[in-house]
Design an enzyme around this catalytic site. Structure first.
Site, short mmCIF file in Angstrom:
data_model
loop_
_atom_site.label_atom_id
_atom_site.label_comp_id
_atom_site.label_asym_id
_atom_site.label_seq_id
_atom_site.Cartn_x
_atom_site.Cartn_y
_atom_site.Cartn_z
CB VAL A 170 3.90 7.45 -2.23
CG1 VAL A 170 4.87 8.35 -3.23
CG2 VAL A 170 4.82 7.02 -1.31
CG LEU A 204 -1.91 -1.16 1.26
CD1 LEU A 204 -2.68 -1.23 2.49
CD2 LEU A 204 -2.94 -0.41 0.02
NE ARG A 205 7.90 3.06 0.66
CZ ARG A 205 8.33 3.62 1.58
NH1 ARG A 205 7.82 2.87 2.82
NH2 ARG A 205 9.10 4.46 1.82
CB ALA A 206 2.22 2.28 -4.77
#
Ligand SMILES: [Zn+2]
Length: 691
Positions: free
Chosen positions: A279, A274-276
């Site tokens: 960001v 879920l980092r994308a």
């Protein structure tokens, strides 16, 4: 002296935007700039600090504490509330790729702790970069050890140093900007993922723009101060806009429908975790603030996704980050068609989804992408790839006359091949070596300043002189600098792995080339993980060819290998002699890097004058030069001649059958690689008969 103004750099709109968005919202996580040399990427990054808002710091604090919220663990603290403060420009700190650990994290002076009884800590670059920009030019060439320290600090916002039981900690939050030239090697995926955004920087192709670049450069060189003054108003405008956007940022609204667009774009591009999403959302919010909007729209999501997603897609380890714009527009448009809700602002997006047949993004390279092939699982028997899966390949028109290149077989985790003995080469993960870190194997008298104190050895050295030095009964040990002993460490070095690959018909005719290419790709992947330099010599027909001069770019090697044509006679001697020439030159260029020659062959020699004796003579020359070799025996079939064994003997090297290269049974090895590298599916086992 005035630096080149940020706003005076011609073009580079993406880079400008990426840097500015981070300035508005540092939580985005920095920018990685990819591009060839000779673009103005470094000029632009170096100009960034000048347009960042000034920072207020506690007067006299070497760790840039914020007077409003001083770091409780500050080594120069504790700071009293209301302590004097000063305002200074934001800093841009450059981390040179060859920096030492002490330079990066700061130096704890154990000598002074032991001999004077004081805790002395000299702040490093992480302290200097706190609340500013940390810039790493050629970040892909940074030593692994420094990368790890940098990643830890970036993740925690803290720099922590411990030596011999003495420790120091201080805040280190900075805008991380890295630049790299992909031709010199890719970045480790862990580090790639750490950068919030990536941008591609290219020199302008437009003649008018190129002319303008030169014109401004000449004007700047002639009169830097005057040039900066002419741009001062534009620079101030930019700085003011950043401050305004920072002020607006907390009030920007991200509507549900737009958040769904973020999620659906991230899902469409098949990114990990879920980092994308996070960001992309942060960057979209910053973009809205930058544009002076109080609400995030599809335009902001699109701008954010273009910068946040290319390096987060699941992909082959050797593929470059990329993003297809039409695919992005389709994903944005698709998200608007949620039946539960209004269409939302999806139609704000430029372009609009054209109902074109879905086409994969195609990297601009001449190698066939292994991913495009069907990817059957390797057999459950754990056997390495043989001539299985006889799917006939489409012959490519215009391929080399020797026949179309065979597609590489599955990639798997290989055994560690290493150079015997103890080297002194650059840090890495292959062969044993004396290093600055690693485990302690003994103590020695330091040549200059001790790198790492070996405390027991130091005390032992001082013990015999205590009476002579007048040590008081019950008093502490009296140490002199001459007593200091430093620890001797052993770790691992990286090597030059030179592949010498037989591409002749004797290999191809047995439909082995796919498996051989898969094996060499596996070895390349291994070399990448161990930070080796790689090179490749191939031989077939009437001679040998330097397919890849030594490089850190494993991607380049993989591309050459995939496209490698096969067929013809087998000039083994020529291949070995070419390898010998290359290693001689490399020994001059990079003397501490020990080579490992990996000869991939079935041992046949059929070309050149007196082919077999010639090959053994060439092998003997390499052995005499002290080159360590591993022969990967590719012979297959029921009747085996064992020719590769004889070549290995002449080389004084190790013989390893292709089937024994995998670190574990193949099925396991393939899985292990897939887990360790995002999105690596075993490539197809497509094979073909080559006449
Ligand atoms: Zn402080």
């Amino acid at each position: 002296m005035s630096g080149f103004p940020f706003s005076a750099v011609v073009g580079m709109a993406e880079l400008r935007l990426g840097l500015v968005l981070n300035a508005v919202s540092p939580g985005i996580g920095g920018v990685l700039v990819r591009g060839e040399k000779g673009t103005a990427k470094s000029t632009m990054v170096r100009g960034l600090a000048a347009i960042l808002p000034d920072v207020a710091v506690v007067a006299g604090c070497r760790f840039s504490c914020d007077p409003a919220d001083p770091d409780p663990s500050c080594p120069d603290g504790p700071h009293e509330p209301g302590a004097a403060s000063v305002t200074r420009p934001a800093r841009l700190v450059e981390l040179p790729v060859g920096a030492s650990e002490d330079r990066l994290v700061g130096a704890l002076d154990i000598e002074r702790a032991l001999t004077e009884g004081v805790k002395a800590y000299e702040p490093g670059l992480l302290a200097a970069a706190h609340r500013g920009v940390l810039y790493v030019d050629e970040v892909n060439l940074l030593h692994d050890h420094l990368v790890d320290l940098l990643l830890d600090a970036a993740a925690l916002g803290t720099c922590y140093v411990e030596r011999d039981g003495v420790s120091v900690r201080h805040a280190a939050r900075f805008l991380l900007v890295g630049t790299m030239n992909p031709e010199e090697g890719e970045l480790r995926p862990q580090l790639l993922d750490r950068f919030g955004l990536t941008v591609e920087a290219a020199a302008p192709r437009d003649a008018g723009q190129r002319g303008e670049v030169v014109r401004r450069r000449l004007a700047y060189d002639a009169d830097p101060a005057g040039f900066a003054e002419r741009w001062q108003q534009t620079e101030s405008g930019l700085a003011a806009r950043i401050v305004a956007a920072q002020g607006l940022l907390p009030d920007v609204v991200l509507p549900d429908a737009t958040l769904r667009q973020v999620a659906s774009v991230c899902a469409a591009f098949d990114v990990d975790g879920l980092r994308a999403d996070l960001v992309t959302a942060r960057a979209a919010i910053a973009h809205a603030a930058w544009e002076g909007r109080g609400e995030v729209t599809a335009i902001d999501v699109r701008a954010a996704a273009r910068l946040a997603l290319p390096h987060r897609r699941r992909r082959q380890p050797f593929d470059a980050p990329q993003l297809d714009e039409e695919e992005l527009d389709r994903a944005l448009a698709g998200a608007g068609e949620d039946p539960d809700d209004d269409p939302g602002p999806g139609d704000d997006g430029p372009g609009g989804g054209e109902p074109e047949a879905s086409h994969e993004t195609t990297p601009a390279q001449d190698a066939p992408s292994p991913r495009a092939e069907a990817a059957p699982d390797p057999g459950p028997d754990g056997q390495p790839p043989g001539p299985a899966a006889q799917a006939p390949a489409q012959p490519r028109p215009g391929a080399a006359p020797a026949g179309p290149p065979a597609a590489p077989g599955p990639v798997f985790r290989v055994k560690r091949l290493e150079v015997p003995g103890t080297g002194t080469g650059a840090a890495g993960r292959r062969s044993r070596a004396r290093t600055e870190s690693g485990h302690v194997t003994g103590a020695q008298r330091p040549r200059d300043r001790a790198a790492r104190i070996h405390v027991p050895a130091t005390f032992t050295a001082a013990a015999p002189y205590q009476v002579a030095r007048g040590r008081a009964p019950g008093g502490g040990l009296l140490l002199r600098p001459g007593d200091l002993r430093e620890a001797r460490h052993e770790g691992r070095e990286s090597n030059l792995v030179l592949f010498v690959v037989d591409a002749s018909g004797s290999m191809a005719a047995r439909a082995r080339m796919g498996a051989v290419k898969g094996a060499v790709l596996s070895l390349l992947l291994d070399a990448y993980q161990r930070r080796d330099k790689v090179g490749m010599v191939t031989f077939r027909g009437s001679g040998a060819e330097l397919a890849l001069p030594p490089t850190f770019s494993v991607e380049a090697a993989a591309a050459r290998l995939s496209a490698l044509p096969t067929g013809g006679r087998t000039p083994l001697a020529a291949g070995l002699l070419r390898a010998g020439d290359l290693l001689r030159a490399e020994r001059i260029r990079d003397p501490r890097r020990r080579p490992l020659l990996v000869l991939v062959t079935d041992g046949r020699a059929t070309a050149g004058a007196d082919p077999v004796a010639g090959a053994h003579r060439a092998a003997g020359l390499l052995a005499a030069a002290g080159v360590h070799s591993v022969v990967v025996d590719c012979e297959s079939g029921p009747v085996r001649l064992g020719l590769a064994g004889a070549v290995a003997q002449s080389l004084g090297g190790v013989l390893l059958r292709l089937e024994h290269l995998a670190a574990a049974p193949l099925a396991e090895s393939v899985r292990a690689i897939s887990g360790g590298f995002r999105g690596v599916a075993p490539p197809g086992q497509q094979e073909q008969e080559v006449a």
